[in-house]
Design a protein around this motif. Structure first.
Motif, PDB file in Angstrom:
ATOM      1  N   ALA A   2       0.832  -1.195   0.000  1.00 13.06           N
ATOM      2  CA  ALA A   2       0.000   0.000   0.000  1.00 13.06           C
ATOM      3  C   ALA A   2       0.859   1.235   0.000  1.00 13.06           C
ATOM      4  O   ALA A   2       1.955   1.252   0.543  1.00 13.06           O
ATOM      5  N   LYS A   3       0.357   2.234  -0.612  1.00 12.87           N
ATOM      6  CA  LYS A   3       1.093   3.471  -0.707  1.00 12.87           C
ATOM      7  C   LYS A   3       0.625   4.413   0.404  1.00 12.87           C
ATOM      8  O   LYS A   3      -0.571   4.603   0.598  1.00 12.87           O
ATOM      9  N   ASN A   4       1.567   5.004   1.100  1.00 18.83           N
ATOM     10  CA  ASN A   4       1.228   5.949   2.146  1.00 18.83           C
ATOM     11  C   ASN A   4       0.891   7.303   1.519  1.00 18.83           C
ATOM     12  O   ASN A   4       1.612   7.807   0.665  1.00 18.83           O
TER      13      ASN A   4
END
Length: 132
Positions: A2-4
């Motif tokens: 997942a991308k922050n």
């Protein structure tokens, strides 16, 4: 993975919502020309046009439901009147039928044919068991 990402602050979300509302109000203002009706310095009706339209819709629904309820009440009253009339007719017909079945009424009707009540009491017929 997942991308922050950063979360948008609440005021940015409110500004986007406000812009959307203003876009709808400005489109409606351009289409109908409400600023000419209310004046350019009075922007209150234009800003709250969505609420005004919602309340107008609710009023129309309320009036329609009220008319429907009144029509149903009138129909129920008319039906009750018809039921009362039919009940009274039923009572009269039942009373006439019960009266027509009495012996005195039957003897009046069969007198026209020439039949009359017997003046002698009825005779009892006795059958013995071995005659059978």
């Amino acid at each position: 993975m997942a991308k922050n990402t950063f979360r948008e602050p609440e005021r940015v979300a409110k500004q986007k919502k406000q812009r959307r509302r203003l876009r709808m109000a400005s489109w409606l203002n351009d289409f109908i020309g409400l600023d000419r009706l209310f004046g350019e310095d009075n922007s209150w009706p234009i800003r709250h046009i969505d609420r005004i339209l919602w309340v107008t819709f609710l009023l129309v629904v309320y009036i329609g439901l009220n008319h429907n309820a009144e029509r149903l009440v009138r129909r129920i009253q008319r039906t009750k009147t018809q039921v009362d009339e039919l009940r009274s007719q039923y009572t009269v017909l039942q009373a006439d039928f019960m009266k027509s079945g009495k012996q005195s009424e039957l003897s009046k009707r069969v007198a026209e044919i020439g039949l009359s009540d017997s003046q002698n009491p009825p005779h009892k017929i006795v059958v013995k068991s071995n005659e059978h």
